[in-house]
Enzyme design. Structure first.
Site, PDB file in Angstrom:
ATOM      1  N   ASP A  98     -36.275  28.250  38.780  1.00  0.00           N
ATOM      2  CA  ASP A  98     -34.845  28.513  38.641  1.00  0.00           C
ATOM      3  C   ASP A  98     -34.290  29.453  39.711  1.00  0.00           C
ATOM      4  OD1 ASP A  98     -32.312  28.498  37.619  1.00  0.00           O
ATOM      5  OD2 ASP A  98     -32.768  29.509  35.749  1.00  0.00           O
TER       6      ASP A  98
ATOM      7  N   HIS B  18     -33.381  25.298  29.965  1.00  0.00           N
ATOM      8  CA  HIS B  18     -33.344  26.546  29.176  1.00  0.00           C
ATOM      9  C   HIS B  18     -33.436  26.272  27.674  1.00  0.00           C
ATOM     10  CE1 HIS B  18     -32.640  28.762  32.813  1.00  0.00           C
ATOM     11  NE2 HIS B  18     -31.490  28.152  33.034  1.00  0.00           N
TER      12      HIS B  18
HETATM   13 ZN   LIG Z   1     -30.467  26.683  36.722  1.00  0.00          ZN
END
Ligand SMILES: [Zn+2]
Length: 437
Positions: free
Chosen positions: A333, A282
């Site tokens: 994800d 991220h």
């Molecule tokens: Zn993750």
């Protein structure tokens, strides 16, 4: 028998080549180049396979996945009526609920379905960041790596190479509070426990070239300060990829500043975690200083843009990483959608909306700056580097994890071979690329 693959077009990570072939020996790429060169390198006794009307490229690498989260894709698209908000933290409640309920056979079924969808979408290998380790009431299974094993089996059953990133999870929050009851399935009691389980997995799957293992301290919320250095050293000694969630949420940054007087990447740098084997997942809320620390260490970042937009995390600052030379890879994800081409165009497209201009990230090619070749490499080679599998590259020695693309698909209608990367990047869709088996 060695095989010579002869498509209409070969994308080698830099350009689309007409008249090229790919030689494969024992599951690895042995040669890439003009057909006559590849034929000469392979020698006699070769099976030639023509892939008419198709292009061949290294299969996209999904560098960050939580397969079981596929189960809540449709369950979280609402918010309570009134003033209450829905965000990452409310989504997490739903995720905890499903995580608490899964028996090993449920985990296998959901993971297998997720990996099958992933493979059909065109992803050719996966980094599975796996943090479900214990029984629903927090006890160890007789086989301490049962759930990791189940997830690996699910990927292998659908033919998807997997790097199981064994997650370490020991605390609830940056202050180091004990895990909450709903997090007890994730719990690791010590660094030794994690390393011993990783060793078991490595030796159990050593025979399978489609299985790798890595180390994943979950986040600064879930791993005590004292463990990070030891985990980073172990990754070095055992030559493992090292992945952690970093700065997905502003609340994590604020808690870190309040308790440590540093921002998350600064703190990880102090703890000796950043290196070329480290991938920050991220890295949404980072300063220029933090970008510089990642660049200096040779670390990578992993954007998960379809998830980040679904959760309202914030816009991935890809332009800043790009300008600093920090390589970017991609992950699906939470499995909100599975589509490597959508994932690879979103970082660029989100930044276009923010900056009100086009081709924000790109590389100079003659008198133009192009963004698509680099975006394709984010989805392939950089992902393989992040998982340290060698995947995502079409070059001698790399595993032959390849996909072929139908050039007669309407996406390519009227296009030129030189526009292959651009057409794939803007209009590619799930299912356009098929894994080569
Ligand atoms: Zn993750």
């Amino acid at each position: 028998m060695p095989s010579l693959l002869r498509p209409d077009l070969v994308w080698d990570g830099a350009a689309a080549h007409d008249g090229w072939a790919v030689g494969v020996v024992d599951g690895r790429v042995a040669a890439v180049g003009p057909e006559s060169d590849v034929a000469r390198i392979l020698g006699p006794g070769v099976a030639t396979r023509r892939l008419d009307g198709r292009a061949l490229l290294a299969a996209p690498v999904n560098a960050h996945s939580h397969a079981f989260q596929r189960a809540i894709r449709g369950r979280t698209q609402w918010r309570p009526a009134g003033d209450d908000v829905s965000d990452f933290w409310t989504w997490r409640e739903e995720m905890y609920e499903v995580a608490a309920s899964l028996e090993p056979e449920d985990l296998f079924r959901i993971s297998r379905a997720c990996f099958a969808e992933m493979r059909a979408a065109g992803w050719g290998s996966v980094g599975e960041f796996h943090y479900l380790h214990r029984t629903p009431d927090g006890r160890r299974y007789d086989d301490p790596v049962l759930l990791s094993h189940v997830v690996i089996e699910a990927a292998r059953e659908v033919g998807l190479p997997i790097c199981l990133l064994y997650a370490v999870y020991a605390t609830a929050g940056v202050a180091g509070d004990p895990v909450e009851p709903r997090q007890r399935r994730f719990r690791t009691d010590s660094v030794d426990e994690a390393l011993s389980n990783i060793e078991i997995l490595r030796s159990r799957w050593a025979h399978d070239p489609g299985v790798d293992v890595g180390l994943a301290p979950h986040s600064i919320r879930a791993v005590p300060a004292a463990w990070w250095g030891e985990l980073a050293d172990a990754a070095e000694t055992l030559d493992l990829p090292l992945h952690a969630h970093v700065s997905e949420q502003r609340a994590e940054v604020e808690a870190c500043l309040a308790l440590r007087g540093k921002r998350p990447v600064e703190w990880l740098a102090d703890l000796g975690v950043l290196s070329e084997r480290f991938t920050a997942i991220h890295a949404t809320h980072v300063t220029a200083g933090e970008v510089g620390l990642l660049a200096e260490a040779g670390a990578r970042v992993c954007a998960c843009p379809s998830t980040e937009r679904d959760l309202g995390d914030g816009v991935f600052p890809g332009d800043r990483f790009h300008d600093a030379g920090v390589p970017i890879c991609l992950g699906s994800d939470s499995q909100t959608l599975l589509d490597p081409w959508e994932e690879l165009r979103l970082p660029e497209y989100h930044l276009r909306l923010v900056h009100e201009r086009r081709v924000v990230m790109g590389e100079t090619d003659g008198d133009r700056v192009r963004w698509a070749p680099q975006a394709l490499r984010a989805a392939t080679a950089v992902g393989g580097d992040a998982l340290r599998t060698g995947g995502g590259r079409l070059e001698p020695g790399a595993p032959a994890w390849l996909v072929s693309v139908d050039l007669e698909h309407p996406v390519f209608e009227g296009g030129r071979p030189s526009e292959f990367a651009e057409l794939l990047a803007v209009a590619g869709r799930a299912g356009l690329a098929e894994p080569l088996s």
